[in-house]
Design an enzyme around this catalytic site. Structure first.
Site, PDB file in Angstrom:
ATOM      1  N   TRP A  66       0.575  -1.311   0.370  1.00  0.00           N
ATOM      2  CA  TRP A  66       0.187  -0.306  -0.005  1.00  0.00           C
ATOM      3  C   TRP A  66       0.982   1.502   0.310  1.00  0.00           C
ATOM      4  O   TRP A  66       2.414   0.912   0.905  1.00  0.00           O
ATOM      5  CB  TRP A  66      -1.088   0.031   1.333  1.00  0.00           C
ATOM      6  CG  TRP A  66      -2.167   1.105   0.970  1.00  0.00           C
ATOM      7  CD1 TRP A  66      -2.175   1.562   0.542  1.00  0.00           C
ATOM      8  CD2 TRP A  66      -2.176   1.556   2.665  1.00  0.00           C
ATOM      9  NE1 TRP A  66      -3.321   2.461   0.619  1.00  0.00           N
ATOM     10  CE2 TRP A  66      -3.099   2.545   2.472  1.00  0.00           C
ATOM     11  CE3 TRP A  66      -1.742   1.876   4.400  1.00  0.00           C
ATOM     12  CZ2 TRP A  66      -3.740   3.862   2.976  1.00  0.00           C
ATOM     13  CZ3 TRP A  66      -1.848   2.898   4.561  1.00  0.00           C
ATOM     14  CH2 TRP A  66      -3.014   4.096   4.646  1.00  0.00           C
ATOM     15  N   ASP A 100      -0.661  -5.889   9.398  1.00  0.00           N
ATOM     16  CA  ASP A 100      -1.896  -4.357   8.878  1.00  0.00           C
ATOM     17  C   ASP A 100      -2.843  -5.550   8.478  1.00  0.00           C
ATOM     18  O   ASP A 100      -2.945  -5.801   7.554  1.00  0.00           O
ATOM     19  CB  ASP A 100      -1.409  -3.409   7.719  1.00  0.00           C
ATOM     20  CG  ASP A 100      -1.863  -2.792   7.373  1.00  0.00           C
ATOM     21  OD1 ASP A 100      -3.579  -2.667   8.156  1.00  0.00           O
ATOM     22  OD2 ASP A 100      -2.087  -1.911   6.463  1.00  0.00           O
ATOM     23  N   ALA A 114      -6.278  -4.756   7.847  1.00  0.00           N
ATOM     24  CA  ALA A 114      -7.323  -4.024   7.170  1.00  0.00           C
ATOM     25  C   ALA A 114      -8.750  -4.249   6.050  1.00  0.00           C
ATOM     26  O   ALA A 114      -9.659  -3.763   6.032  1.00  0.00           O
ATOM     27  CB  ALA A 114      -7.194  -2.471   6.163  1.00  0.00           C
ATOM     28  N   LYS A 149     -13.375  -0.746   7.091  1.00  0.00           N
ATOM     29  CA  LYS A 149     -13.566  -1.988   5.170  1.00  0.00           C
ATOM     30  C   LYS A 149     -15.262  -2.841   5.756  1.00  0.00           C
ATOM     31  O   LYS A 149     -15.967  -3.234   5.802  1.00  0.00           O
ATOM     32  CB  LYS A 149     -12.905  -2.396   4.939  1.00  0.00           C
ATOM     33  CG  LYS A 149     -12.026  -1.835   3.388  1.00  0.00           C
ATOM     34  CD  LYS A 149     -11.224  -0.793   4.068  1.00  0.00           C
ATOM     35  CE  LYS A 149     -10.334   0.439   2.999  1.00  0.00           C
ATOM     36  NZ  LYS A 149      -9.213   0.777   4.045  1.00  0.00           N
TER      37      LYS A 149
END
Ligand code: LMR
Length: 394
Positions: free
Chosen positions: A127, A208, A210, A243
């Site tokens: 990302w 991470d 997400a 999300k």
């Protein structure tokens, strides 16, 4: 003073939102930023979120400050959601943060305070905001290979070979699931092998996560992070609720720091609380409170899980439709990887010129590295994208 500033690069994902809005064509397809959209193109407020908001409106009696590191109920609800029963909560220090990005930022600052000079290893690609934040903080960064451009799966041998150079105390940033931007993910045995290697090197994992619930399901998507938590003395986890709860603008995330013992946990907690105070004082509360309510209430929780599962299945269907359409159009299986990838994203493997051509010809917006947001598609736009890919020479 202000005239001495240097112009800053525009984030390429965020820039796409604007470019898409400004495109006057009536028929266009937005496959840019990672925001879920239903077949009607709407990012809905999830049912359980609406119900929790109503309840909160009725019951909330104050808007006074929360805890500086966020509320303990939120911490433990998130620890249960992400890590299940793999670690004792006494070993966890927490900071509620503005979104998953806030958690990445606080984690990076914690690393810099604890181990100045430690290198953070990033997947290539990752990302774009990962390297951007780390560079801004002056943290040394190195990359490990991750994506095999040929097979469009994980380049696992390349990844292991590169991570051989990790020094003790270095941090390895990993995507817990639904790798952004590629959509290619590690399987269970690969997580095990990776854990063996990182343990032998004395590396610290920083996960991470997400998109939990967008790939193979809430528990399967957390398989990697849970495995690491069960084996490592120390690790960091940055989790986002944007999300999977669909509460993007509420900015709801959490950093969890797993410590080896109680004394270290206290130290980590004191530093995380300090960091929140330095950076923004109290974290946003509304989204965290909704998440806590949903996870604590069996009815809301079941409804949230059912809706999340429908979202996940919808994205899998779109993956299959796109892969099937491309197979029928090209008479080849070279796009089968789209159905194998998981989460919101797939990196298609188009050149920047091909990406530009699809935008020019058909108003299809994707990131210049050819990352698409699967949830930006629907039954009508799948064949439009497939045709554009073929026409662009993919
Ligand atoms: C994305 O990658 O599109 C999302 O994580 C949104 C963002 O902030 O970049």
């Amino acid at each position: 003073m202000l005239g001495d500033l240097k112009d800053q690069p525009v984030d390429k994902i965020i820039a796409l939102i604007q470019a898409y809005r400004e495109d006057p064509r009536p028929v266009k397809v937005d496959l840019g930023v990672g925001v879920y959209r239903n077949p009607e193109g709407v990012t809905p407020v999830m049912r359980a979120v609406k119900a929790a908001e109503k309840r909160l409106w009725e019951q909330e009696t104050t808007k006074s400050y929360t805890g500086l590191a966020g509320e303990p109920d939120f911490h433990h609800a998130m620890a249960n959601l992400v890590l299940a029963d793999t670690v004792e909560h006494e070993r966890l220090a927490f900071a509620a943060t503005p979104g998953g990005t806030g958690a990445i930022r606080q984690g990076a600052e914690l690393i810099r305070m604890a181990a100045p000079g430690a290198t953070i290893w990033l997947s290539a690609p990752t990302w774009p905001n990962h390297p951007s934040i780390l560079k801004y903080l002056g943290i040394p960064v190195r990359e490990y290979r991750y994506f095999d451009e040929e097979s469009r799966g994980v380049d696992f041998s390349g990844m292991l070979a590169d991570l051989e150079s990790v020094a003790p105390g270095d941090v390895v940033l990993l995507h817990g699931c639904c790798h952004n931007p590629t959509g290619a993910n590690l399987n269970g045995p690969q997580w095990e092998e990776l854990a063996d290697l990182m343990l032998s090197k004395g590396a610290v994992p920083f996960v991470d996560i997400a998109y939990q619930g967008f790939g193979d399901g809430l528990d399967d998507d957390a398989g990697g992070v849970r495995l690491l938590a069960s084996r490592f003395p120390e690790m960091l986890v940055a989790a986002s609720c944007s999300k999977n709860f669909g509460i993007y603008r509420e900015r709801t995330g959490i950093l969890m720091a797993l410590a080896g013992d109680r004394a270290t946990q206290k130290l980590a907690q004191s530093n995380l609380t300090f960091l929140n105070r330095q950076n923004y004082s109290f974290p946003p509360d509304h989204g965290a409170r909704l998440v806590t309510m949903i996870l604590a209430d069996p009815g809301l929780r079941d409804d949230w899980m059912a809706e999340l599962e429908a979202v996940r299945r919808g994205m899998l269907d779109l993956r299959r439709q796109l892969a099937d359409t491309l197979r029928d159009m090209t008479g080849s299986d070279r796009f089968a990887f789209i159905a194998q990838h998981r989460g919101m994203f797939s990196r298609l493997g188009a050149t920047p010129e091909q990406v530009a051509a699809m935008r020019e010809d058909r108003g299809i917006y994707m990131v210049s590295d050819s990352r698409i947001n699967i949830a930006g598609l629907n039954r009508t736009s799948v064949p439009v994208l497939a045709e554009a890919m073929v026409k662009a020479g993919m």
